[in-house]
Design a protein around this motif. Sequence first.
Motif, PDB file in Angstrom:
ATOM      1  N   LEU A  51       0.838  -1.195   0.000  1.00 57.59           N
ATOM      2  CA  LEU A  51       0.000   0.000   0.000  1.00 57.59           C
ATOM      3  C   LEU A  51       0.880   1.254   0.000  1.00 57.59           C
ATOM      4  N   ILE A 109       3.940   1.569  -1.252  1.00 57.70           N
ATOM      5  CA  ILE A 109       4.497   1.773  -2.593  1.00 57.70           C
ATOM      6  C   ILE A 109       3.431   2.386  -3.493  1.00 57.70           C
ATOM      7  N   PHE A 110       2.230   1.809  -3.416  1.00 60.28           N
ATOM      8  CA  PHE A 110       1.120   2.284  -4.239  1.00 60.28           C
ATOM      9  C   PHE A 110       0.842   3.761  -3.981  1.00 60.28           C
ATOM     10  N   VAL A 115       3.603   5.994  -5.392  1.00 62.36           N
ATOM     11  CA  VAL A 115       3.534   6.131  -6.846  1.00 62.36           C
ATOM     12  C   VAL A 115       2.329   6.979  -7.234  1.00 62.36           C
ATOM     13  N   LEU A 116       1.209   6.738  -6.557  1.00 61.59           N
ATOM     14  CA  LEU A 116      -0.001   7.508  -6.868  1.00 61.59           C
ATOM     15  C   LEU A 116       0.238   8.994  -6.641  1.00 61.59           C
ATOM     16  N   MET A 124      -5.934   6.683 -13.315  1.00 54.43           N
ATOM     17  CA  MET A 124      -4.745   7.144 -12.595  1.00 54.43           C
ATOM     18  C   MET A 124      -4.403   6.185 -11.461  1.00 54.43           C
ATOM     19  N   VAL A 125      -5.453   5.728 -10.751  1.00 55.94           N
ATOM     20  CA  VAL A 125      -5.224   4.811  -9.634  1.00 55.94           C
ATOM     21  C   VAL A 125      -4.655   3.490 -10.145  1.00 55.94           C
ATOM     22  N   SER A 160      -1.112   3.428 -11.119  1.00 55.13           N
ATOM     23  CA  SER A 160      -0.108   3.545 -10.066  1.00 55.13           C
ATOM     24  C   SER A 160       0.145   2.243  -9.313  1.00 55.13           C
ATOM     25  N   PHE A 161      -0.595   1.189  -9.626  1.00 53.28           N
ATOM     26  CA  PHE A 161      -0.388  -0.067  -8.895  1.00 53.28           C
ATOM     27  C   PHE A 161       0.959  -0.682  -9.239  1.00 53.28           C
ATOM     28  N   PRO A 162       1.734  -1.038  -8.215  1.00 53.34           N
ATOM     29  CA  PRO A 162       2.892  -1.877  -8.508  1.00 53.34           C
ATOM     30  C   PRO A 162       2.343  -3.260  -8.870  1.00 53.34           C
ATOM     31  N   TRP A 211       2.409  -6.310  -6.500  1.00 51.72           N
ATOM     32  CA  TRP A 211       1.529  -6.238  -5.328  1.00 51.72           C
ATOM     33  C   TRP A 211       0.089  -6.486  -5.735  1.00 51.72           C
TER      34      TRP A 211
END
Lengths: 544, 297, 343
Positions: B271, B273-274, B277-278, C138-139, C142-144, C147
């Motif tokens: 979460l 990392i997410f 990045v977001l 956008m969301v 951004s997800f790795p 994960w």
Amino acid sequence: MRGGFRWAAFLVALAGLQACDKSEQIAFYQSGIIYCSESNPVNFNPQTDTSSTTADATAHQLYDRLLNFDAESGQIVPNVAESWVVSDDGLTYTFQLHKDVTFHTTTYFTPTRTLNADDVIFSINRWRLPSNPFHAVSGGRYPYFESLGLAENIVNVERINGYRVQITLKEPDSSFLANLATDFSVILSAEYADHLLSRGTPERIDYFPIGTGPFKFESYRKDHYIRFLRNENYWGFDELPDGQSNTEHLIYDITTKSSIRLAKLITGECDAIAFPAQTELEIIRNREELELSEKPGLNIGFWAFNTERPPFDDPKVRKALALAIDKNTLLEAVYFESATRAKTLLPTASWAFQSDAEDTAYNPVLAKKLLKEAGIEPGFTMTIWAMPVERAYNPNASKMAELIQRYLSAVDIQVNIVTYDWTTFRRHLREGLHDSVLIGWSADNGDPDNFYRPLLSCGAIPSGTNRAMWCNEKYDALINEALETQDLERRKAIYEEVNRLLYDELPLVPIAHAYRYQAYRKNLKGMSINPYGGVRFAGVTKSL
Amino acid sequence: MAQFSLYQEESQPSPWHRTWEEFRSSHVAFAGFIVLGLFLFVSLFAPLVAPYDPLQQNIDALLVPPSWEPNGTVSHLFGTDALGRDVFSRIMYGCRVTFGSSVLLVLIAMLVGVTIGTIAGMTSGVRSSVINHTLDALMAIPTLLIAIIIVAILGTGLVNSMWAITLALIPQFIHHTRSFVRSEMKKEYILASRLDGAKPVQLFFHSVLPNMIEMLVVQGSLALSVAVIDISALGFLNLGAQPPLPELGVILADGLDVAYVAPWNVGLPGLTIFLMVLAINIVGDGLRSALRRRLTH
Amino acid sequence: MIQILIRYATLFITTMLVLAALSFSLAYLFPGDVLVNLTGITPQNETERAALLRQFQLDKPYLFQFIHYVQQLLQGNWGYSFVSGLPLREEIGIAMPATIELSAYALFVAIFVGVPLGCYAGMRSYTKRDYLINSASMVSYSFPVFWLALVFIMVFSLNLGIVPLSGRVSLLFDVPPTTGFILIDIIIAENTDTSLALNDALYHLLLPTISIALVSTASVVRLTRRSVIDVLKSPYIAAAESRGLSRVQIFRRHILRNALLPILPLMAIQITTLITNAMIVETLFSWPGIGNWLIQAIYQRDYPALRVGMLAVATLVVSFTILIDLFNRIIDPSREKYERGTV
């Protein structure tokens, strides 16, 4: 946009397709067992390797032995040998073989005869005699037999008649029968060997195996799977508890991460898994569809020092390092109380277990003092090699290494943790590139010699089971003396002396004896833990 | 404070100021900016704010659940991991390692990329054409591949993975700088400076660079989000940072072993990392929109 | 036209030579014996070693070695795996299609979901719905991906038990890898229940495809939306509107084509991202693709495998990029060079 609809229609059609033949589907999915194993076997001949991965994949699936261990009592029971006689001086063993034991018929070989004395003689001579044409095949190492010095002790293996074999020893060996019952003493086909030799491809013998076991080899893809087919002509079906099973396929799904193995067990992609992690045992117990069986294991997890490398050749340094770590903490954090603290090499289940043996106690102050006396400067750097696979005796070596790293930094020693994949790891270990290593040993029978000899005798250094690279004449003399007598009390006394010697020298720090676990889905019937060796799938059935 | 103002615009806001005003008017972008600031703060001051040493093992508190769960404790806000290390502190230090190294490597990539890009943009001819095309094609090689090769040659480690990602990011800076410099060189103000006798170096620092900064900020934000994902992915695959170094991907990979018993060991680092990045993406997107609006108004 | 083709052919050959040179130099850069790194064969003794050195012309100057290396590559002698001893060409031949297959499905999903969504958002730009689509993209952008895949596994496989989590098809099906593409292989395979196996394979495809596709879809949505908005601003749209064309007509006649054309080259970069993501996701879903294979190879320090694997993946990605670029040049000659997009 229209393409999207078509795609959806395709999916709907497929979903409908699934509903129509449910019973056929069940019949299909229960025709095979999938076992999630932890690593790649070295090859398909357990004679050439001591890793339990190889033994698990082969010993009880593809092969039979002369003798077996009874899974419950540990007694030696007949397998291919119907009966046997030991001469009074303990030097001559005569085995009467079963008739009608058939070898596998596969796409690559069709046998013309059943098992006879020649096969037994070939199987033993392969590891015994360097002159045997197959001795040098697959590297020419037979670590288990080498570490026990068995080849030197066998004078002759003779054919009495087609179904009777006689083995003559040089010195009496009270653990000889037990050694013949281990996973490593499998019976190969002499006819297949000749066939390969005449075709000029002897190396195929260990990669396209022919045995007499309940399953035959089909295909293998490294890092992915091993496929076995049911051996329709298995001679031992009658002796299995459930008789014939409906299992057509046996598939080993090679899955190195224990968390993923558990995940696959939960989703039903595996029917049974190897080495569930200690942290996950509770989850398996709590889930209704899963079954966990456990037994105290014949194993030891230890921390071995490379005694050929200074400063680890100094017993004082080894002692200091042993004193610097708190074994109880390691037990709690790594084994989650599924193991008992090890004082010597022998687990409690062994008859020679010594309950009052001396043990190192956590004492960092003394450790620092000893290190100073040995001339180790603060800031000294060493490596700890942590094995990359889970084993019952050490379910998480890298975690243990991290814990030890902390303990050693308290006595001003820097630790670098080293790890490779399993095959590379063991290759480098054999070359002696390590300072110290966290590894262990699973015994193949309950005899104490099965611990003392392979782990620390001089002869076990080249065979690659003596991870401490430790060679001590007194030690070797003692363990040899112990084998010459059949008197258990006398042997026990000798092993107590050995324990004292090990406590003084400390080539390795014994850490734990772990329980053995096996996890499988409830719909698998007939699974049982074999404490004396590899997993066994004969007679296991699946019902959905 | 009422003061009579004759002219509506007494001072001309600088382009930067106008972009900032545009940026601030978007609430989402501004929120992202605050979150990013928070990450920056944590990265800079992790040793001061983190309650525990990220490497300190505590055998008496293994796998303590996070504080919001019934049997969690307040002393470990995000719980502990399999070695009893405080997850909250580890994540804070993880931000420091992951975010810090990403920022660093983006700056390096930018410096190298802009240098090469400018040279390529200011020169022309066969040389640049052939080399450029080959470079363009090579730039398609995935970071993961470069990282695998670098790991094979140099061994694993955070620094080696940083080299790999830097190497993969440089071409895009080269490319943008080159096209920017090219189009800029054709403009009249450059011609004017040239006629004034400016040397190429002066031309670059006084005329081109100031106009390029905005492009660089936008490209930098894009590169940063890629860098964070790549660094943690390599850490996760055990090709980058090595345990016990608290890098977010490494923490996540560590947590995998106890994913069922302690799902927060997988959930929380991921979460983080997410969110990181977001936040970077929102700020980058906000900047781009702000620039676009400023240029169209 | 022919001139363009020649130019791209030259570009392709140059790039391939550069890649081959890189992979050749890796044999020297990797730790260990150059001979082993290059061939994967460990000589048992000195005479054998000398013979191998001669056979692979390693006793000659670098240039000759390289020429010989390229010849070997072209003839299909890619060397042997240092760990398993298997011929690498065969191994890659099995692993590569698995990755291409997975990426292709993900790309398919990304385009068929992403383009319509992007067009919709672009046409309704700066409305609530556009805002919603834009934020969602956008969301998910951004997800790795590693994960995301883990979360999917935890939710859909472990908690809900709907889909399996590993491999391409249950191992109970014995599907021989004829083409390497699992769905085709199942249809070709003889002694398997085709419908049962297809069903099983589709379930296996679900999670990995969605994990990769989500990130790629997000970028496609954003690219399309941006492009549509830009087109909407152009004067010919205003002209069309003033002529009284309906919104649908304008969209179909003017916007769609003009908006999609410029995003085509941008897809090239997306493919790199897509394949990278596929390679990472493969390791989580035990998908037997090239990513999984390469990562196993690096764990085992299998240098010959890494050398060829790197060349194979790079060749795949680079050819894709050049092909798309060429395609773009042919359908839109006005464009000088391909552009790099911002997502």
